[in-house]
Design a protein around this motif. Structure first.
Motif, PDB file in Angstrom:
ATOM      1  N   HIS A   8      -6.584 -12.028   1.601  1.00  0.00           N
ATOM      2  CA  HIS A   8      -6.070 -11.096   1.023  1.00  0.00           C
ATOM      3  C   HIS A   8      -6.896  -9.744   1.256  1.00  0.00           C
ATOM      4  O   HIS A   8      -6.249  -8.948   1.193  1.00  0.00           O
ATOM      5  CB  HIS A   8      -5.411 -11.346  -0.381  1.00  0.00           C
ATOM      6  N   GLN A  12      -5.736  -6.503   2.993  1.00  0.00           N
ATOM      7  CA  GLN A  12      -5.617  -5.129   2.394  1.00  0.00           C
ATOM      8  C   GLN A  12      -6.687  -4.217   2.712  1.00  0.00           C
ATOM      9  O   GLN A  12      -6.061  -2.682   3.072  1.00  0.00           O
ATOM     10  CB  GLN A  12      -5.865  -5.324   0.798  1.00  0.00           C
ATOM     11  N   ARG A  15      -4.707  -2.725   5.724  1.00  0.00           N
ATOM     12  CA  ARG A  15      -3.643  -1.772   5.319  1.00  0.00           C
ATOM     13  C   ARG A  15      -4.487  -0.437   4.759  1.00  0.00           C
ATOM     14  O   ARG A  15      -3.550   0.742   5.059  1.00  0.00           O
ATOM     15  CB  ARG A  15      -2.920  -2.469   4.109  1.00  0.00           C
ATOM     16  N   ASP A  16      -5.301  -0.647   4.169  1.00  0.00           N
ATOM     17  CA  ASP A  16      -5.754   0.505   3.459  1.00  0.00           C
ATOM     18  C   ASP A  16      -6.286   1.546   4.647  1.00  0.00           C
ATOM     19  O   ASP A  16      -6.486   3.030   4.241  1.00  0.00           O
ATOM     20  CB  ASP A  16      -7.160   0.148   2.822  1.00  0.00           C
TER      21      ASP A  16
END
Length: 751
Positions: A8, A12, A15-16
Motif C-alpha cells: 500500500h 500511495q 499517487r502522491d
C-alpha cells in the motif's frame, strides 16, 4: 493482498507524485470517468500512473487486460514506456496491459475474426484524398450514371451555353468540386455509421436544388463498390469491420471478458463510431446494457479539438460525455499545468474567455469554460511554471512580413546566445507561410542559426506522387486530367506562375501547340506552355529509366528529396527488369502511390528532430500539437488567416456562394446532432463558417500553449494576399484577438 503485489505504501507514493486531477484518475475503481484537462496538465503521466495502479490492484494479466488507446503511434510508445517503467519500479512484471492506436485495436479485432468482419486479411490499406485515383474513378462513374443530375450542376446558377465555358465547368466539376465532395462526405458518413441510403433519405428532407446529399450518396456507393472490387480498405472500414465482429453476441462477450477497462487519450478527437467501439469493449460482460458499469476512462481537452474541419471529429461528443459524467459526479478536471510561465497562461486564459464572449463564431461556442491554473507550490514536476523570458509575452506589429522574419531571426539569436540549449519554434498556419519563413531565415541567418523546416521533410513523402503526375503527363500529354495535374504540380513547386488551370486544359492541343489563328497567350500561359514543351522534348531524348532523376532536378528538389527520388528510381528498376518502358514504370509507380507504402529517406528520429536543443524549428500549428518549446514565435496573425473565411474557389462560383463539400458536412453533422429540420444551402453554409471560425480560434489557443518561457505574437501591417506570391504586399487587418491582447497586456506591446 497477494504476496507479489506492491505494498500500500508504494502505491500511495505513486499517487502522491500526482497533482489534483491526476490523483482523481489514479483513485478510479470502476465505472465511466470523464477527465477534462487543460494543455500541459500531464494527461499521459496521470493515465500511466492510473493504469499502473489498476494493473497492480486487480492483478491484471494476459487473459484480463487494461486497454489503453491513443491516436498516434508515437503517443502509444510514450505512454507504454511510462507504464512499463512504473511497473518495473514497483517490482511487477511488464504485463497486464496493451497500448494501441484506435485503428490498430480495430484491425486486431477484425483480423481475428475474418468470417465476421467481412474483410480480407490481405486487403491493402489506403488513405484516400481528393486526388486519389479511387476517388477520381468514383466521380467518373457517378457522372456516367447521372447525366441529368450532372447537367444541373453544369448549368449552376446560370449558363449561356458557350462551349468554352462548358468545358471549363466540366473540368472544375470533375477534378475539383466532385472529388472534394466525395472525399469529405465518404469519410464523414462512414465514421458516423451512415450508409448511402441514409444520405438519400436525408436529402429528400431538404429543399436543395442540387440535392447535395443525394450526389454524395451516389459517390459513396461507387466508392464502396470500388473498395470491394480492388480488395482495399480504409481506416473507417477498420472501425466498421470491428463493430461487425462485435455484433456477434458470443464474440462480443469473449472480448469483454478479456478487457478489464479502456483508457482513451485525446478523446476530443473521437468520431461517434470510434466511441461506440470503445464503449462496447469497456462494457460489463454480465450486464452490458448498464452504461454505469462501463469501465471507460476518457481523457481529453475539448479546447484542443483542432481536426473537426477536415475529419469527422467533433468536440461536442466529448463535451456531452463530460456533461453526462458530471451529472453522475464522475467528471474530473485537470486544470493545473506546469508547462508554461504565468504570463503565457494568463494570455491563453484571456483568449479563451474573450473569444467565447465575442460571438465571432456565431452560434458556436469555441471553448469549454476551463481556465489553466499554475501548479501548487512543491509540485513534483521539475521546473514547473518556469520563469518567463523577459515579459514572457511579446506582441508585435511589424511593417511587413519581411520585417517580421527579420525580428524573429534577431530575437532567436539573442535567446540562443544566452541559452544555447534552448528549444525554439516558429508556428505558422500554412505550409506556404513556413516556406516563406524558412527561405528568409536561410537567406539572412543560415550561417548563424540551425534551421529546420518540418514542411520540407513532409514534402519528401510526396515525391512518388509528383513523379507519377509528371510521368502520366509525358505519357498522355493531351489528357485534360493529366495536363491539369502536371500544371498544378509545377505551380506548387513554383516552376510556373499561379493561374486558372481550368482555362488552359479546355483545349490541350491549342495550349501546347498554338497556331497562328489562335488568340495570343498571356505571359503566364506562355511560361507554362514552354515548361510543358521542354518536358515533352526531354521525353523524346532521355531514356525512360532516367526520367525520374531528370524530373527531380527540374522541380528543384533539395538534397534529401533528390535522395528520395534516387531511392524511388532504384525501387522501380528492381520491379521492371527487362521492361524499360514508360508504361511499365507507370504501372509500378502507380502501385507504389496507391498502396502508400513508400517511405521517404529518413535522416534521424522524428520526435527529437522537432524539438532539438539549439535549433529553430518551423512547423505548422496543427503539427505542433502535443509538442512544446521554450520560446515560441507565432507570426502572421491576420484576420484573413485566423479566423479567416470560408474560401470559394473563383472557378467554382458558378454553383453559388458556397462549396458543396462544406454544405454536405454541415448537413450531416446537423443530422448527427438531431438538429432538424436539416439546414438548407445558405443556412448550412453559415454553420460551416461558424464551425471553421471556432476551430481556428482553438488552433490559435493550442499554438499559444506550446510555449514555456516566451510567447511572441505578431501581425504585420502589410502581408500578401496569397502566400504563393509573398512579394505582393497589401494592408492587412490583424486577427481580432491581437488588439484585445494588446489592450489587456499593454506592457507586452513591443512597438
Amino acid at each position: 493482498m497477494p504476496v507479489n503485489s506492491p505494498s500500500h505504501t508504494s502505491l500511495q507514493q505513486l499517487r502522491d507524485g500526482l497533482r489534483p486531477g491526476q490523483q482523481e484518475i489514479a483513485a478510479w475503481t470502476g465505472g465511466p470517468l470523464a477527465v477534462s484537462a487543460v494543455p500541459g496538465a500531464g494527461k499521459s503521466t496521470g493515465m500511466a500512473v492510473a493504469a499502473t495502479i489498476a494493473i497492480a490492484c486487480h492483478q491484471l494479466n494476459a487473459r484480463r487486460q487494461l486497454v489503453v488507446v491513443t491516436f498516434t503511434r508515437s503517443a502509444a510508445a510514450n505512454i507504454k514506456a511510462k507504464i512499463r517503467q512504473n511497473l518495473k519500479d514497483m517490482g511487477l512484471p511488464p504485463g497486464g496491459f496493451v497500448v494501441q492506436t484506435l485503428h490498430g485495436l480495430a484491425w486486431a479485432i477484425a483480423r481475428a475474426h475474418p468470417d465476421l468482419s467481412g474483410l480480407n486479411p490481405d486487403s491493402v490499406l489506403i488513405t484516400p484524398n481528393q486526388n486519389h485515383r479511387l476517388i477520381r474513378t468514383c466521380v467518373e462513374q457517378w457522372i456516367a450514371a447521372n447525366a441529368r443530375h450532372y447537367q444541373i450542376l453544369l448549368e449552376g446558377r446560370q449558363f449561356d451555353g458557350e462551349e468554352t465555358e462548358r468545358l471549363r465547368r466540366q473540368s472544375v466539376l470533375r477534378t475539383e468540386v466532385l472529388p472534394a465532395l466525395a472525399s469529405t462526405v465518404i469519410h464523414e458518413a462512414k465514421s458516423s455509421g451512415l450508409l448511402p441510403d441514409d444520405l438519400r433519405t436525408r436529402s429528400d428532407e431538404i429543399a436543395d436544388p442540387y440535392s447535395v446529399l443525394a450526389i454524395a450518396a451516389g459517390l459513396y456507393e461507387f466508392y464502396q463498390t470500388q473498395l470491394r472490387f480492388r480488395n482495399l480498405i480504409d481506416y473507417d472500414e477498420m472501425i466498421l469491420a470491428a463493430l461487425r465482429v462485435l455484433d456477434n453476441a458470443a464474440v462480443r462477450q469473449s472480448w469483454q471478458e478479456q478487457v478489464f477497462a479502456v483508457f482513451e487519450d485525446e478523446a476530443q478527437d473521437s468520431s461517434p463510431l470510434q466511441t461506440r467501439l470503445l464503449e462496447i469493449l469497456a462494457a460489463d460482460p454480465v450486464d452490458p446494457t448498464n452504461r454505469d458499469r462501463d469501465n471507460l476512462i476518457r481523457v481529453g481537452d475539448p479546447n484542443q479539438a483542432i481536426n473537426s474541419t477536415f475529419t469527422p471529429a467533433d468536440p461536442i461528443f466529448f463535451r456531452e460525455f463530460c456533461e453526462a459524467c458530471r451529472v453522475k459526479n464522475r467528471l474530473a478536471t485537470m486544470t493545473q499545468a506546469g508547462r508554461s510561465a504565468r504570463p503565457i497562461i494568463n494570455a491563453a486564459n484571456f483568449v479563451l474567455q474573450w473569444v467565447n464572449q465575442s460571438q465571432l463564431a456565431g452560434v458556436e461556442q469555441p471553448f469549454r469554460a476551463q481556465m489553466i491554473h499554475p501548479v501548487a507550490p512543491g509540485d513534483p514536476q521539475p521546473n514547473a511554471n518556469p520563469a518567463p523570458e523577459g515579459e514572457g509575452l511579446e506582441l508585435h506589429t511589424p511593417e511587413d512580413v519581411y520585417q517580421t522574419v527579420e525580428r524573429i531571426g534577431q530575437r532567436t539569436l539573442k535567446l540562443l546566445k544566452h541559452h544555447p540549449d534552448g528549444r525554439t519554434a516558429v508556428l505558422v498556419r500554412t505550409n506556404e507561410q513556413g516556406r516563406f519563413v524558412a527561405r528568409e531565415l536561410y537567406r539572412w541567418y543560415a550561417d548563424k542559426l540551425p534551421i529546420y523546416e518540418v514542411g520540407q521533410r513532409d514534402r519528401q513523402s510526396h515525391v512518388p506522387a509528383e513523379m507519377l503526375t509528371l510521368l502520366q503527363f509525358l505519357d498522355r500529354p493531351h489528357s485534360p486530367d493529366n495536363l491539369k495535374a502536371a500544371l498544378a504540380t509545377l505551380v506548387e513547386r513554383k516552376r510556373i506562375p499561379t493561374q486558372d488551370l481550368n482555362a488552359l486544359i479546355s483545349f490541350p492541343e491549342q495550349f501546347l501547340y498554338p497556331g497562328p489563328l489562335d488568340p495570343p497567350q498571356t505571359d503566364p500561359v506562355v511560361q507554362a506552355r514552354q515548361y510543358c514543351n521542354s518536358l515533352l522534348n526531354a521525353r523524346l531524348q532521355i531514356p525512360p529509366t532516367q526520367l525520374i532523376p531528370f524530373l527531380a532536378l527540374i522541380l528543384d528538389y533539395d538534397q534529401t528529396e533528390l535522395a528520395t527520388a534516387d531511392k524511388l528510381t532504384d525501387r522501380i528498376a528492381q520491379s521492371t527488369v527487362g521492361q524499360n518502358t514508360l508504361s511499365a514504370i507507370l504501372d509500378v509507380l502507380g502501385e507504389i502511390v496507391a498502396s502508400e507504402q513508400f517511405e521517404a529517406v529518413e535522416t534521424d528520429d522524428t520526435e527529437e528532430r522537432y524539438t532539438r536543443p539549439g535549433q529553430l524549428t518551423i512547423i505548422t500549428m496543427h503539427k505542433a500539437k502535443g509538442l512544446d518549446w521554450d520560446y515560441v514565435f507565432i507570426p502572421f496573425l491576420h484576420e484573413q488567416t485566423i479566423p479567416g473565411s470560408q474560401w470559394i474557389p473563383p472557378q467554382a462560383q458558378f454553383l453559388g456562394d458556397f462549396t458543396l463539400a462544406a454544405i454536405a458536412r454541415a448537413q450531416i453533422r446537423a443530422s448527427l446532432h438531431n438538429q432538424f429540420p436539416l439546414p438548407t444551402l445558405n443556412v448550412a453554409w453559415d454553420r460551416a463558417k461558424d464551425l471553421k471560425t471556432a476551430e481556428e480560434f482553438r488552433l490559435l489557443y493550442v499554438a499559444m500553449t506550446r510555449a514555456k518561457r516566451l510567447l511572441w505574437l505578431s501581425a504585420a501591417q502589410k502581408a500578401p494576399f496569397t502566400w504563393n506570391k509573398p512579394e505582393n504586399l497589401q494592408d492587412r487587418e490583424p486577427c481580432p484577438v491581437l488588439p484585445a491582447l494588446m489592450e489587456q497586456f499593454p506592457a507586452s506591446v513591443m512597438d
